[in-house]
Scaffold this active site. Structure first.
Site: not given
Ligand code: IDC
Length: 469
Positions: A295, A387
């Site tokens: 991320e 995710e």
């Protein structure tokens, strides 16, 4: 899942009303079709997908009216349109990106609704006031509140990896060895520096055999007591988990879990060292997918792209045919969480082939505008939800069943693969296993599952129906 299908009586209005036409004007052809499916239903609630097809001349700006037979049915949350309700009629008005529907053009909408008593299907659909002919309705009779679902067992001895083999990206899809699009559904580990004991023969047997998971995502944090503290130890643990997934016929996604700091370039030397090693060691395997930056956040797309264009060649040098997934700006939200959107990637893609882009969401935090982004982006970019959580972006808080189901239905429809955060017994609502589960050997009974785990297991364990030719 048992489905019953009923074709609504067609009452066609194919042309505009003559009374409203100017003397010499040619009437625009009008007509539409709606495919309405109740995709899931539980006590007091249901979810429906609504495909609208324009059978007339191009329309620019439209409202679809759905007439329910009684006022107890209410749309509580919808997507891909602006939804309102008046009495027993729900109205869905186009959003910007689906304003124009050409002849034969269609758009997919959906909503979650509530009801009391019975939940009969709508009596009619109209598009800009014109009845939609040939519309179909179908209903699922499966309750999603039960934690056990009847599943179809795949052919004996045929695991996801045996059926699908080496994967590749084809167009915007992930394709199997027969070049046919597939969706992989599975679970992510928690940080392996903290929850290592949760990944053992018993837990992975349960994941492969009971959950029928296609995929294990291996979340290797770089900071927070992760890789940077012991590169060789974490590399070998990742490799052992790749082998354990392979032995059970599951794909293994190697997640280089950068998070803080959010600029992946901070870790670029570590990434090159790590990926050179795992790609060489696992090159001959068919079950490995590389996710190079979990991320990125607080960093431009240009910086992420530059990182990707340095790390991908390192992987390719050792393992030329594996799929690589690139994280996107703003916690892999395609930029949305920092006020941008998917166009920055579409206009400036990573210069590499056989790659996909990551999209992450947390269902209680990220709703309609994020779903609209995925709906739009999915026809332009290969996406993988590497995710997602059923809860808040903190990993805790309320379990949001409604939003999670809306998300999973959307991903199923778009054939976008996903991994849920987390297959662990962390003391937070995103975890699938109850706290303490990993201290024992039982990962299979329903008592070990949290609310989130029960929903995910019921979704992931349904038959994959992977194409085999
Ligand atoms: C969270 C874990 C939490 C841990 C924290 C530490 O759930 O137990 O203390 O990380 O960094 C992400 C990240 C993922 C987060 C998760 C929930 O990829 O590492 O895990 N999340 O906050 N992005 C959005 C949410």
């Amino acid at each position: 899942m048992k489905r019953s299908t009923a074709v609504l009586a067609a009452c066609a209005v194919a042309l505009g009303s003559a009374a409203t036409m100017l003397p010499n004007a040619v009437a625009a052809a009008q007509g539409c079709k709606v495919d309405y499916t109740v995709t899931s239903q539980w006590s007091g609630g249901f979810q429906a997908s609504v495909k609208v097809t324009n059978l007339g001349d191009t329309v620019s700006g439209w409202t679809l009216a759905i007439a329910f037979p009684n006022t107890s049915q209410r749309v509580t949350q919808g997507w891909n349109a602006t939804w309102t309700q008046s009495g027993s009629t729900a109205n869905a008005t186009n959003v910007d990106w689906n304003r124009t529907l050409g002849t034969g053009g269609s758009t997919d909408l959906g909503f979650v609704g509530s009801y009391s008593g019975s939940n009969p299907t709508p009596t009619s659909f109209t598009l800009n006031g014109v009845a939609c002919t040939g519309s179909t309705t179908s209903a699922s009779t499966t309750s999603t509140t039960t934690t056990t679902t009847t599943t179809t067992t795949p052919p004996v001895g045929r695991t996801p990896v045996e059926i699908n083999g080496q994967l590749r990206v084809c167009g915007v899809n992930l394709c199997n060895q027969y070049n046919r699009p597939i969706q992989l559904r599975g679970m992510s580990t928690h940080g392996i520096q903290w929850f290592d004991k949760c990944y053992n023969n018993n837990s992975l047997n349960a994941l492969a055999n009971d959950w029928k998971s296609d995929l294990l995502r291996i979340a290797m944090y770089v900071q927070e007591q992760g890789y940077e503290t012991n590169p060789s130890g974490f590399t070998s643990r990742v490799n052992s988990l790749v082998d354990m997934a392979e032995a059970r016929g599951m794909y293994a996604m190697i997640d280089f879990h950068i998070l803080t700091p959010g600029d992946p370039n901070y870790n670029i030397d570590r990434a090159k060292t790590f990926f050179a090693s795992v790609a060489q060691r696992n090159a001959a395997k068919k079950n490995v997918i590389y996710e190079i930056a979990n991320e990125p956040n607080g960093v431009s797309w240009a910086a992420i792209k530059s990182y990707a264009e340095q790390v991908i060649p390192v992987i390719r040098a050792a393992d030329p045919d594996a799929v690589v997934i690139v994280g996107t700006r703003a916690w892999s939200s395609l930029g949305v969480s920092e006020g941008s959107n998917e166009t920055e990637v579409i206009n400036n893609p990573v210069n590499a082939t056989n790659i996909m882009y990551a999209f992450h969401f947390y269902a209680a935090s990220h709703k309609d505008n994020y779903r609209a982004t995925v709906s739009r982006a999915a026809s332009r970019l290969p996406l993988f939800v590497t995710e997602f959580g059923t809860v808040l972006a903190t990993g805790g808080g309320t379990f949001d069943r409604t939003s999670t189901i809306a998300w999973l239905d959307l991903l199923d429809q778009l054939k976008i693969g996903y991994a849920n955060w987390t297959y662990s017994d962390a003391n937070e609502s995103s975890a699938a296993l109850r706290p303490g589960t990993c201290n024992g050997g039982d990962y299979s009974s329903s008592g070990v599952l949290t609310e989130s785990g029960a929903l995910l297991k019921s979704r992931i364990s349904t038959a994959d129906n992977f194409p085999t030719s």
